[in-house]
Scaffold this active site. Sequence first.
Site, PDB file in Angstrom:
ATOM      1  N   ASP A  16      16.717  44.471  45.920  1.00  0.00           N
ATOM      2  CA  ASP A  16      16.469  43.944  47.267  1.00  0.00           C
ATOM      3  C   ASP A  16      14.976  44.013  47.610  1.00  0.00           C
ATOM      4  OD1 ASP A  16      17.133  42.834  49.686  1.00  0.00           O
ATOM      5  OD2 ASP A  16      17.866  44.689  50.590  1.00  0.00           O
ATOM      6  N   ASN A  64      25.186  35.537  50.226  1.00  0.00           N
ATOM      7  CA  ASN A  64      23.852  34.942  50.153  1.00  0.00           C
ATOM      8  C   ASN A  64      23.847  33.412  50.302  1.00  0.00           C
ATOM      9  OD1 ASN A  64      22.600  37.434  47.787  1.00  0.00           O
ATOM     10  ND2 ASN A  64      22.303  37.346  50.005  1.00  0.00           N
TER      11      ASN A  64
HETATM   12  C1  IPE Z   1      22.094  42.383  48.637  1.00  0.00           C
HETATM   13  O1  IPE Z   1      20.945  42.151  49.360  1.00  0.00           O
HETATM   14  C2  IPE Z   1      22.348  41.260  47.657  1.00  0.00           C
HETATM   15  C3  IPE Z   1      21.455  41.194  46.512  1.00  0.00           C
HETATM   16  C4  IPE Z   1      20.478  42.028  46.267  1.00  0.00           C
HETATM   17  C5  IPE Z   1      21.710  40.116  45.616  1.00  0.00           C
HETATM   18  P1  IPE Z   1      20.949  41.391  50.758  1.00  0.00           P
HETATM   19  O2  IPE Z   1      19.523  41.267  51.162  1.00  0.00           O
HETATM   20  O3  IPE Z   1      21.733  40.153  50.668  1.00  0.00           O
HETATM   21  O4  IPE Z   1      21.737  42.414  51.684  1.00  0.00           O
HETATM   22  P2  IPE Z   1      21.631  42.658  53.261  1.00  0.00           P
HETATM   23  O5  IPE Z   1      21.788  41.349  53.920  1.00  0.00           O
HETATM   24  O6  IPE Z   1      20.296  43.278  53.532  1.00  0.00           O
HETATM   25  O7  IPE Z   1      22.737  43.628  53.551  1.00  0.00           O
HETATM   26  C1  IPE Z   2      16.991  40.244  47.202  1.00  0.00           C
HETATM   27  O1  IPE Z   2      15.872  40.051  48.007  1.00  0.00           O
HETATM   28  C2  IPE Z   2      17.348  39.010  46.403  1.00  0.00           C
HETATM   29  C3  IPE Z   2      18.551  38.319  46.882  1.00  0.00           C
HETATM   30  C4  IPE Z   2      19.343  38.728  47.831  1.00  0.00           C
HETATM   31  C5  IPE Z   2      18.889  37.065  46.219  1.00  0.00           C
HETATM   32  P1  IPE Z   2      16.002  39.465  49.485  1.00  0.00           P
HETATM   33  O2  IPE Z   2      15.848  37.994  49.421  1.00  0.00           O
HETATM   34  O3  IPE Z   2      17.220  39.951  50.142  1.00  0.00           O
HETATM   35  O4  IPE Z   2      14.697  40.101  50.146  1.00  0.00           O
HETATM   36  P2  IPE Z   2      14.555  40.664  51.624  1.00  0.00           P
HETATM   37  O5  IPE Z   2      15.649  41.664  51.825  1.00  0.00           O
HETATM   38  O6  IPE Z   2      14.679  39.495  52.550  1.00  0.00           O
HETATM   39  O7  IPE Z   2      13.202  41.284  51.647  1.00  0.00           O
HETATM   40 MG    MG Z   3      17.606  41.583  51.281  1.00  0.00          MG
END
Ligand code: IPE
Ligand code: IPE
Ligand code: MG
Length: 248
Positions: A16, A64
Amino acid sequence: MDTNLHIPESVAIIMDGNGRWAKKRGLPRTMGHKEGCSAIERLLPEASDLGIRYLTVYAFSTENWKRSAEEVDGLMQLFRFYAGRLLRSAREKNVRVRMIGDRRRFQPDIVASINRLEEETKDNTGMTFIVAANYGGRDEIRRAVMRYAEDYKAGRVPADAFAGPDAGYPAGELTERGFASYLDMPDVPDPDLLIRTSGELRLSNFLVWEAAYSEIVVTDTLWPDFDREELLRCIDEFNHRSRRFGGV
Ligand code: IPE
Ligand code: IPE
Ligand code: MG
């Protein structure tokens, strides 16, 4: 740091913080995802050299899809680009690649490249690298229940999925192990260590069943900056935990 670290057999990572990494630099979110892909590409051989046997990474959740079409398309393009590179590095490192999650929602060319990655690396005997894509822990359990119900109707559930006299619940009931055999990857050990980057203190629907007794380590590092040193720090923290599994 302890130089005699015990390396956990099964490690899972919630990758993340790509978006925040990009934002900090005034870049579009997709650039964060691109750097995130490079980070996993760099980490794969390191994890394999350290002796981790199973590495599971959360790449794309069932939630996502809510993101903008631009971001989702960008992620799909990155998947297409990195699938070929992953096949090469898996071959080099004797790594077996597998995927958990519901692949039916992806475009056919992506499904084909996932199938190809699995097929062409299935005999590799080194680390198993598991990519969770269109994965949700609840969705995995939902799909497992549907498969179980179908088998039950057809009389196909193996007899050893039901409890004998010593299960701790009434004989004849479905056992936890019996149920888990319907999950996406029943032959992969539950994660010993679950790492989440970017400081967020939640599971976000990752490995809801499998992480029941995982040791959780959260680091503030954003995923694109995660490297071997950071992995070793997480493993070091894991080495200082006392795992009791409900015992004393
Ligand atoms: C979890 O991260 C999913 C992945 C890392 C693929 P998210 O960014 O989607 O999770 P939330 O929304 O912060 O809970
Ligand atoms: C994790 O990074 C990757 C995916 C969920 C695909 P994020 O895109 O959630 O990054 P933040 O949480 O917005 O920084
Ligand atoms: Mg995230």
